[in-house]
Design a protein around this motif. Structure first.
Motif, PDB file in Angstrom:
ATOM      1  N   ARG A   1     -11.339 -23.736  34.522  1.00 36.10           N
ATOM      2  CA  ARG A   1     -12.230 -22.605  34.244  1.00 36.10           C
ATOM      3  C   ARG A   1     -13.077 -22.257  35.478  1.00 36.10           C
ATOM      4  O   ARG A   1     -14.166 -21.706  35.341  1.00 36.10           O
ATOM      5  N   CYS A   2     -12.532 -22.576  36.660  1.00 38.18           N
ATOM      6  CA  CYS A   2     -13.297 -22.319  37.878  1.00 38.18           C
ATOM      7  C   CYS A   2     -12.992 -20.970  38.500  1.00 38.18           C
ATOM      8  O   CYS A   2     -13.743 -20.484  39.358  1.00 38.18           O
ATOM      9  N   GLY A   3     -11.879 -20.334  38.102  1.00 37.54           N
ATOM     10  CA  GLY A   3     -11.490 -19.079  38.719  1.00 37.54           C
ATOM     11  C   GLY A   3     -10.773 -19.320  40.033  1.00 37.54           C
ATOM     12  O   GLY A   3     -10.779 -20.425  40.585  1.00 37.54           O
TER      13      GLY A   3
ATOM     14  N   GLU B   1       1.896 -13.980  48.007  1.00 41.66           N
ATOM     15  CA  GLU B   1       1.314 -14.558  46.792  1.00 41.66           C
ATOM     16  C   GLU B   1      -0.201 -14.510  46.845  1.00 41.66           C
ATOM     17  O   GLU B   1      -0.812 -14.429  47.910  1.00 41.66           O
ATOM     18  N   GLY B   2      -0.808 -14.570  45.677  1.00 44.52           N
ATOM     19  CA  GLY B   2      -2.254 -14.675  45.572  1.00 44.52           C
ATOM     20  C   GLY B   2      -2.667 -16.105  45.287  1.00 44.52           C
ATOM     21  O   GLY B   2      -1.823 -16.947  44.959  1.00 44.52           O
ATOM     22  N   PRO B   3      -3.945 -16.408  45.416  1.00 39.78           N
ATOM     23  CA  PRO B   3      -4.420 -17.765  45.144  1.00 39.78           C
ATOM     24  C   PRO B   3      -4.435 -18.060  43.653  1.00 39.78           C
ATOM     25  O   PRO B   3      -4.473 -17.144  42.823  1.00 39.78           O
ATOM     26  N   CYS B   4      -4.388 -19.339  43.321  1.00 37.48           N
ATOM     27  CA  CYS B   4      -4.582 -19.773  41.935  1.00 37.48           C
ATOM     28  C   CYS B   4      -5.841 -20.631  41.878  1.00 37.48           C
ATOM     29  O   CYS B   4      -6.505 -20.847  42.889  1.00 37.48           O
ATOM     30  N   GLN B   5      -6.174 -21.128  40.715  1.00 37.17           N
ATOM     31  CA  GLN B   5      -7.415 -21.877  40.547  1.00 37.17           C
ATOM     32  C   GLN B   5      -7.412 -23.206  41.307  1.00 37.17           C
ATOM     33  O   GLN B   5      -8.479 -23.732  41.617  1.00 37.17           O
ATOM     34  N   LEU B   6      -6.237 -23.728  41.634  1.00 36.01           N
ATOM     35  CA  LEU B   6      -6.186 -24.958  42.425  1.00 36.01           C
ATOM     36  C   LEU B   6      -6.795 -24.741  43.801  1.00 36.01           C
ATOM     37  O   LEU B   6      -7.312 -25.682  44.411  1.00 36.01           O
ATOM     38  N   HIS B   7      -6.740 -23.501  44.308  1.00 42.06           N
ATOM     39  CA  HIS B   7      -7.321 -23.192  45.615  1.00 42.06           C
ATOM     40  C   HIS B   7      -8.842 -23.125  45.574  1.00 42.06           C
ATOM     41  O   HIS B   7      -9.489 -23.151  46.622  1.00 42.06           O
ATOM     42  N   ASN B   8      -9.413 -22.994  44.396  1.00 40.41           N
ATOM     43  CA  ASN B   8     -10.872 -22.936  44.293  1.00 40.41           C
ATOM     44  C   ASN B   8     -11.463 -24.216  44.866  1.00 40.41           C
ATOM     45  O   ASN B   8     -11.004 -25.323  44.569  1.00 40.41           O
TER      46      ASN B   8
END
Length: 335
Positions: free
Chosen positions: A112-114, A132-139
């Motif tokens: 839930r970090c965005g 590609e775009g980032p996913c929440q793992l990149h947060n």
């Protein structure tokens, strides 16, 4: 100012000067508190009782319930470092958090970090090349959130673990108020969507002092504090990343000290050898100033070599332009 004014500038003092040629070009003002292992202020600059949001500087406090509950008893040092991290979304960070979630039987969508673009230039370039775009793992907070998910499962609580009334955040608030030894006057929502509890700067430094003084065998909380601070110091690349001040400072100190930055120019240090905790807040949110002050304080405390490249880079310079010409220097004013 309006009703949202925190009074963060009240009592601030000049801490860092940026000098070009022979003239001071700009000045950063702020506050510093150094506390002992009992949480008592031993040295301060500015107003140590100023109320602040600690932001990501308090991630080791937010991780305490993960260990104290028993949920994280078998976590590795690498996982604990990630729970305290503001990482840059490089492959070593995203893959490690992904493996942690896999072990929980969960995935990126449970966070839930965005999502935001990784701070790592290489990781960012890889995404752009792949279209590609980032996913929440990149947060940068994905490790902390993996810890929150693990705690939520242990508590048999719901999936919306960032809600202020969720069992996870109630446990975090309890731990935060206990180690700072003050009731938080409220919270703001952090960039990663979790509550961030306000406290005094000296209370935050006191909490770091208690982390510094903790010893294995001193009880559940002391054991948790030791595991977290040692994980941070042992895995500096996971706490931040290549070229980041947190990583470079911890590497230069040989794993003996844990340091952590927070947004809007907050910085903390845990110095077990001296049983000292340090907290810094720069009024204008200038990260360069917070990094300069924490480095200078670590030199002052005798745990960072003044001649170490990271100490020179952060506290003095000199600074050069694109042609290699020296254009200026920095002065940290801790008298």
């Amino acid at each position: 100012m309006g009703n949202g004014d925190t009074g963060v500038s009240d009592g601030a003092v000049d801490l860092v000067a940026e000098i070009r040629g022979d003239a001071v070009e700009s000045v950063h003002r702020g506050h510093v508190a150094i506390c002992d292992g009992a949480g008592q202020v031993v040295e301060a600059w500015g107003n140590p009782s100023v109320l602040i949001y600690p932001r990501s500087s308090c991630k080791m406090v937010q991780a305490l319930p993960l260990l104290e509950s028993g949920a994280g008893a078998r976590l590795t040092q690498a996982q604990l470092a990630l729970a305290c991290a503001s990482h840059q979304g490089a492959a070593e960070h995203t893959q490690a958090v992904g493996r942690w979630l896999d072990a929980l039987g969960m995935g990126e969508t449970d966070l839930r970090c965005g999502a935001h673009m990784p701070y790592s230039d290489a990781a960012k370039a890889d995404l752009i090349r792949a279209g590609e775009g980032p996913c929440q793992l990149h947060n940068n907070c994905s490790g902390k959130h993996a810890g929150f998910l693990m705690l939520a499962r242990h508590l048999n609580a719901g999936r919306e673990y960032v809600d202020p009334d969720h069992a996870v955040q109630l446990a975090v608030r309890r731990a935060f108020e206990e180690v700072t030894e003050m009731e938080s006057p409220g919270f703001g929502i952090d960039g990663c969507s979790a509550p961030n509890f306000r406290t005094r700067l000296d209370a935050l430094a006191g909490a770091m002092g208690r982390f510094a003084a903790a010893r294995t065998g001193g009880g559940v909380r002391a054991d948790a504090m030791v595991r977290l601070r040692e994980a941070m110091a042992a895995e500096p690349l996971l706490v931040a990343g290549e070229g980041r001040a947190c990583t470079d400072l911890m590497e230069a100190m040989g794993g003996q000290v844990a340091v952590k930055t927070g947004a809007e120019a907050v910085y903390v240090a845990i110095v077990p050898e001296l049983e000292r905790g340090v907290a810094v807040k720069i009024v204008d949110g200038g990260v360069r100033a917070a990094e300069a002050v924490i480095a200078k304080l670590l030199v002052r405390l005798g745990v960072l070599d003044a001649g170490a490249p990271v100490a020179q880079r952060l506290t003095e310079g000199p600074f050069r332009n694109c042609r290699g010409i020296v254009t200026g220097r920095r002065e940290v004013m801790l008298t």
